[in-house]
Design a protein around this motif. Structure first.
Motif, PDB file in Angstrom:
ATOM      1  N   LEU A   1      -9.085  -7.456  -4.059  1.00 55.37           N
ATOM      2  CA  LEU A   1     -10.297  -6.951  -3.415  1.00 55.37           C
ATOM      3  C   LEU A   1     -10.266  -5.437  -3.227  1.00 55.37           C
ATOM      4  O   LEU A   1     -11.310  -4.784  -3.196  1.00 55.37           O
ATOM      5  CB  LEU A   1     -10.467  -7.619  -2.048  1.00 55.37           C
TER       6      LEU A   1
ATOM      7  N   LEU B   1       1.006  -4.116  14.368  1.00 56.43           N
ATOM      8  CA  LEU B   1       1.820  -2.906  14.244  1.00 56.43           C
ATOM      9  C   LEU B   1       1.887  -2.120  15.547  1.00 56.43           C
ATOM     10  O   LEU B   1       2.830  -1.374  15.773  1.00 56.43           O
ATOM     11  CB  LEU B   1       1.256  -2.008  13.139  1.00 56.43           C
TER      12      LEU B   1
ATOM     13  N   LEU C   1     -17.948  -2.287   2.064  1.00 52.50           N
ATOM     14  CA  LEU C   1     -16.938  -3.223   2.554  1.00 52.50           C
ATOM     15  C   LEU C   1     -15.558  -2.862   2.030  1.00 52.50           C
ATOM     16  O   LEU C   1     -14.574  -2.834   2.770  1.00 52.50           O
ATOM     17  CB  LEU C   1     -17.308  -4.647   2.131  1.00 52.50           C
ATOM     18  N   ALA C   2     -15.501  -2.576   0.731  1.00 53.61           N
ATOM     19  CA  ALA C   2     -14.206  -2.289   0.126  1.00 53.61           C
ATOM     20  C   ALA C   2     -13.592  -1.035   0.728  1.00 53.61           C
ATOM     21  O   ALA C   2     -12.391  -0.940   0.951  1.00 53.61           O
ATOM     22  CB  ALA C   2     -14.359  -2.139  -1.378  1.00 53.61           C
ATOM     23  N   ARG C   3     -14.445  -0.062   1.026  1.00 51.60           N
ATOM     24  CA  ARG C   3     -13.927   1.175   1.603  1.00 51.60           C
ATOM     25  C   ARG C   3     -13.343   0.921   2.980  1.00 51.60           C
ATOM     26  O   ARG C   3     -12.349   1.533   3.375  1.00 51.60           O
ATOM     27  CB  ARG C   3     -15.040   2.221   1.696  1.00 51.60           C
ATOM     28  N   GLU C   4     -13.947   0.025   3.686  1.00 51.79           N
ATOM     29  CA  GLU C   4     -13.439  -0.306   5.011  1.00 51.79           C
ATOM     30  C   GLU C   4     -12.040  -0.925   4.897  1.00 51.79           C
ATOM     31  O   GLU C   4     -11.176  -0.701   5.747  1.00 51.79           O
ATOM     32  CB  GLU C   4     -14.403  -1.284   5.694  1.00 51.79           C
ATOM     33  N   ILE C   5     -11.816  -1.672   3.859  1.00 48.58           N
ATOM     34  CA  ILE C   5     -10.489  -2.252   3.632  1.00 48.58           C
ATOM     35  C   ILE C   5      -9.473  -1.141   3.390  1.00 48.58           C
ATOM     36  O   ILE C   5      -8.389  -1.127   3.968  1.00 48.58           O
ATOM     37  CB  ILE C   5     -10.517  -3.219   2.431  1.00 48.58           C
ATOM     38  N   THR C   6      -9.851  -0.204   2.546  1.00 49.27           N
ATOM     39  CA  THR C   6      -8.951   0.910   2.246  1.00 49.27           C
ATOM     40  C   THR C   6      -8.649   1.718   3.505  1.00 49.27           C
ATOM     41  O   THR C   6      -7.520   2.129   3.743  1.00 49.27           O
ATOM     42  CB  THR C   6      -9.593   1.822   1.188  1.00 49.27           C
ATOM     43  N   ARG C   7      -9.681   1.930   4.289  1.00 51.32           N
ATOM     44  CA  ARG C   7      -9.496   2.644   5.545  1.00 51.32           C
ATOM     45  C   ARG C   7      -8.460   1.930   6.410  1.00 51.32           C
ATOM     46  O   ARG C   7      -7.615   2.560   7.054  1.00 51.32           O
ATOM     47  CB  ARG C   7     -10.828   2.722   6.296  1.00 51.32           C
ATOM     48  N   GLY C   8      -8.545   0.610   6.413  1.00 49.61           N
ATOM     49  CA  GLY C   8      -7.559  -0.163   7.157  1.00 49.61           C
ATOM     50  C   GLY C   8      -6.155   0.066   6.662  1.00 49.61           C
ATOM     51  O   GLY C   8      -5.232   0.252   7.458  1.00 49.61           O
ATOM     52  N   HIS C   9      -5.987   0.082   5.355  1.00 46.28           N
ATOM     53  CA  HIS C   9      -4.660   0.325   4.786  1.00 46.28           C
ATOM     54  C   HIS C   9      -4.142   1.683   5.210  1.00 46.28           C
ATOM     55  O   HIS C   9      -2.969   1.835   5.573  1.00 46.28           O
ATOM     56  CB  HIS C   9      -4.712   0.229   3.269  1.00 46.28           C
TER      57      HIS C   9
ATOM     58  N   GLN D   1       4.221   0.733   2.158  1.00 42.36           N
ATOM     59  CA  GLN D   1       4.245  -0.274   3.213  1.00 42.36           C
ATOM     60  C   GLN D   1       3.777  -1.622   2.699  1.00 42.36           C
ATOM     61  O   GLN D   1       2.810  -1.715   1.955  1.00 42.36           O
ATOM     62  CB  GLN D   1       3.347   0.149   4.367  1.00 42.36           C
TER      63      GLN D   1
ATOM     64  N   ILE E   1     -12.242  -2.993  -5.683  1.00 44.48           N
ATOM     65  CA  ILE E   1     -13.687  -3.031  -5.851  1.00 44.48           C
ATOM     66  C   ILE E   1     -14.327  -1.673  -5.621  1.00 44.48           C
ATOM     67  O   ILE E   1     -15.225  -1.263  -6.327  1.00 44.48           O
ATOM     68  CB  ILE E   1     -14.310  -4.078  -4.897  1.00 44.48           C
ATOM     69  N   ASP E   2     -13.817  -0.981  -4.637  1.00 45.15           N
ATOM     70  CA  ASP E   2     -14.456   0.276  -4.253  1.00 45.15           C
ATOM     71  C   ASP E   2     -14.429   1.292  -5.385  1.00 45.15           C
ATOM     72  O   ASP E   2     -15.472   1.800  -5.809  1.00 45.15           O
ATOM     73  CB  ASP E   2     -13.762   0.842  -3.013  1.00 45.15           C
TER      74      ASP E   2
ATOM     75  N   LEU F   1     -14.650 -10.112   1.421  1.00 43.77           N
ATOM     76  CA  LEU F   1     -14.411  -8.707   1.764  1.00 43.77           C
ATOM     77  C   LEU F   1     -14.290  -8.531   3.272  1.00 43.77           C
ATOM     78  O   LEU F   1     -13.389  -7.860   3.766  1.00 43.77           O
ATOM     79  CB  LEU F   1     -15.543  -7.844   1.209  1.00 43.77           C
TER      80      LEU F   1
ATOM     81  N   MET G   1      -3.133  -4.263  12.221  1.00 40.67           N
ATOM     82  CA  MET G   1      -3.007  -3.071  13.061  1.00 40.67           C
ATOM     83  C   MET G   1      -2.568  -3.448  14.464  1.00 40.67           C
ATOM     84  O   MET G   1      -1.720  -2.790  15.049  1.00 40.67           O
ATOM     85  CB  MET G   1      -4.350  -2.353  13.138  1.00 40.67           C
TER      86      MET G   1
ATOM     87  N   LEU H   1     -19.791  -3.507   9.976  1.00 44.35           N
ATOM     88  CA  LEU H   1     -19.347  -4.312   8.833  1.00 44.35           C
ATOM     89  C   LEU H   1     -18.486  -5.503   9.261  1.00 44.35           C
ATOM     90  O   LEU H   1     -18.430  -6.520   8.572  1.00 44.35           O
ATOM     91  CB  LEU H   1     -18.540  -3.437   7.870  1.00 44.35           C
TER      92      LEU H   1
ATOM     93  N   ALA I   1       0.862  -1.183   0.000  1.00 40.77           N
ATOM     94  CA  ALA I   1       0.000   0.000   0.000  1.00 40.77           C
ATOM     95  C   ALA I   1       0.892   1.224   0.000  1.00 40.77           C
ATOM     96  O   ALA I   1       1.922   1.232   0.665  1.00 40.77           O
ATOM     97  CB  ALA I   1      -0.900   0.007   1.238  1.00 40.77           C
TER      98      ALA I   1
ATOM     99  N   ARG J   1     -21.011  -3.706  -1.512  1.00 40.17           N
ATOM    100  CA  ARG J   1     -19.636  -4.046  -1.863  1.00 40.17           C
ATOM    101  C   ARG J   1     -18.707  -2.885  -1.583  1.00 40.17           C
ATOM    102  O   ARG J   1     -17.609  -3.043  -1.070  1.00 40.17           O
ATOM    103  CB  ARG J   1     -19.551  -4.428  -3.323  1.00 40.17           C
ATOM    104  N   ARG J   2     -19.178  -1.709  -1.945  1.00 39.82           N
ATOM    105  CA  ARG J   2     -18.297  -0.555  -1.787  1.00 39.82           C
ATOM    106  C   ARG J   2     -18.115  -0.177  -0.327  1.00 39.82           C
ATOM    107  O   ARG J   2     -17.056   0.302   0.067  1.00 39.82           O
ATOM    108  CB  ARG J   2     -18.832   0.599  -2.613  1.00 39.82           C
TER     109      ARG J   2
ATOM    110  N   ILE K   1     -11.167  -7.224   5.924  1.00 41.50           N
ATOM    111  CA  ILE K   1     -11.251  -6.204   6.964  1.00 41.50           C
ATOM    112  C   ILE K   1     -10.648  -6.720   8.266  1.00 41.50           C
ATOM    113  O   ILE K   1      -9.861  -6.050   8.921  1.00 41.50           O
ATOM    114  CB  ILE K   1     -12.716  -5.777   7.186  1.00 41.50           C
TER     115      ILE K   1
ATOM    116  N   HIS L   1      -4.859   3.317   7.841  1.00 36.82           N
ATOM    117  CA  HIS L   1      -4.497   3.291   9.250  1.00 36.82           C
ATOM    118  C   HIS L   1      -3.155   2.596   9.454  1.00 36.82           C
ATOM    119  O   HIS L   1      -2.359   2.975  10.295  1.00 36.82           O
ATOM    120  CB  HIS L   1      -5.588   2.611  10.063  1.00 36.82           C
ATOM    121  N   MET L   2      -2.910   1.558   8.658  1.00 37.59           N
ATOM    122  CA  MET L   2      -1.613   0.880   8.753  1.00 37.59           C
ATOM    123  C   MET L   2      -0.488   1.827   8.381  1.00 37.59           C
ATOM    124  O   MET L   2       0.550   1.860   9.040  1.00 37.59           O
ATOM    125  CB  MET L   2      -1.568  -0.309   7.808  1.00 37.59           C
TER     126      MET L   2
END
Lengths: 264, 264
Positions: free
Chosen positions: A88, A148, B134-142, A75, A91-92, A134, A145, B88, A67, B131-132, A138, B144-145
């Motif tokens: 995955l 980390l 869920l996918a957005r939550e994944i991006t949010r995780g990235h 990272q 998708i967004d 999906l 996290m 989610l 990412a 779907r979006r 998450i 945060h990492m």
DNA sequence: CGCTACATTGATGATTGTCAACAAGTGTGG
DNA sequence: CCACACTTGTTGACAATCATCAATGTAGCG
């Protein structure tokens, strides 16, 4: 016994057991898992900004996913291997957010997203599977996290090794002897540490007799000690990850009422 | 390609397509967003292990979400506020994996998951939206990492403040004056720092004239300086988050071909 | 009004990042 | 086949950041 044989056996048993409980759940499934793509060592399966068109399931090989933030910070977010699902993140927005690079000559199944969508619309199982893929991503993010924010570097490295070991075990390979495909820097990036710190800690673990490392060849010698360092317990780990495909590339079927699998 | 470039490209394309194609995409939508639930200050909206039955959209109030590992380690994973979607994390296993606690007397819309599933099956828009989310939550995780692996604590705190500021701005509130609802410890947990470090850095920023803090009352005084510390640029931030509901509680409609919204 | 939770600040030390040197391995081209 | 460059890994010395411990101050709440 070969790893393929072991997996085949497990898959077979799994199919038998589950079929008894949830036969009515079985519905036909398009063999979309047949399309394949090869990725050579060092090449990217896809990169951030690439238009998103398909999901991928790793059939062979090892990858790292990266990412990157706008300021150029990069990272490592994971080390996908056989059975893991990639893409995955696209998708967004319709564009991939990550880079995924192969460590060795690898092969993936290609699942065109249009088909996934169709399948997800037409069958309850498809819908469930997509959602769970999906959602699992998450959860994986949350785990990372927590990793980390583990205070001590020692703890992070121990968790990293145990996690890798566990993943190899699930694939039917040795959990105590494996090769680290990634560099120390990759590990460091993944763990939020400098590469020197990683190197030092591996050496330290070796001096203590917990592991043996020679370059990337790694042997786990003292699991209890590593678990102690990690601050976890062996059973405290995540529930088993359900594969999307079996080793032969057949799509699997996720039943509703339980977490089991049915081979199609 | 950098994320910024990708975003810019998408935004441009999106604008064009939206105007031309979107209106025909409008389809009726059940007003499921009417069900509400109140959560009092300090109470949990749900906790890890609770059976999952619905998604929630914050209508009023502030929350923190907590991920916990098996060994008891707890980490703040986010500070949801108005318009954010919660729950989610329960989709995968059927049980919530997080705790979500209200900082003040709050209210959420309840979206029973059975309805979401139905909606997702019956309408293309529903499917896309789920779907979006869920996918957005994944991006949010990235994101945060990346935040957690930012080397310097100074940088993390700066990013935290700017991010919060931006979220308030999007909600139509002041981006330069706001109240921190969470404790220093919460912030520290979220950023992977000790509470003392957070406190010290806030004081330091104040001495430098970048901000003004008095307990939880915060004023942003020097955005350029904070951006510089954060290592980012103002425009390098995330694309606008599409709300699921508008402030009146009406469900919004996500068009297919672009990222635009159509009010129902 | 006192209790409790929260916040600030200082002193100190440990952990880890940084810089640097060197060794080992890998691939390339002469 | 060897020399060479280049990447990767190891180890040491040192400095800086941040965590820890501790004391004190402050605000909110019953």
């Amino acid at each position: 016994m070969s790893r393929t044989a072991a997996n085949a056996m497990r898959a077979k048993e799994s199919a038998r057991v589950r079929l008894a409980g949830a036969p009515s759940q079985v519905t036909p499934l398009k063999p979309a898992g047949r399309m394949r793509r090869r990725v050579r060592r060092g090449e990217a399966l896809f990169g951030a900004g690439d238009p998103f068109s398909a999901l991928f399931v790793v059939r062979a090989g090892h990858f790292k996913s990266l990412a990157s933030s706008a300021n150029g910070q990069v990272q490592v977010t994971g080390f996908p291997m056989v059975g893991d699902v990639l893409g995955l993140d696209g998708i967004d927005t319709g564009f991939h957010q990550c880079d995924v690079v192969a460590f060795d000559n690898a092969e993936v199944f290609v699942l065109p997203f249009a088909e996934c969508e169709q399948w997800s619309r037409d069958t309850a199982n498809g819908q469930r599977l997509m959602r769970r893929l999906l959602a699992r991503e998450i959860t994986r993010g949350h785990d990372h996290m927590l990793l980390l924010s583990a205070t001590r570097a020692e703890q992070r490295v121990a968790i990293f090794l145990l996690d890798l070991s566990e993943r190899y075990r699930r694939l039917g390979e040795s959990r105590s002897r494996f090769v680290l495909r990634m560099t120390r820097q990759d590990i460091g990036s993944f763990l939020g540490l400098q590469l020197e710190t990683v190197s030092r800690l591996l050496s330290h673990f070796q001096r203590e007799g917990f592991i043996q490392v020679q370059g990337r060849e790694t042997s786990m010698l003292d699991f209890p000690a590593l678990w102690r360092l990690s601050g976890h317990t062996p059973d405290s780990h995540r529930p088993v990850i359900e594969p999307l495909l079996d080793p032969q590339g057949n799509l699997l079927h996720v039943a509703d009422t339980d977490n089991g699998l049915v081979r199609m």
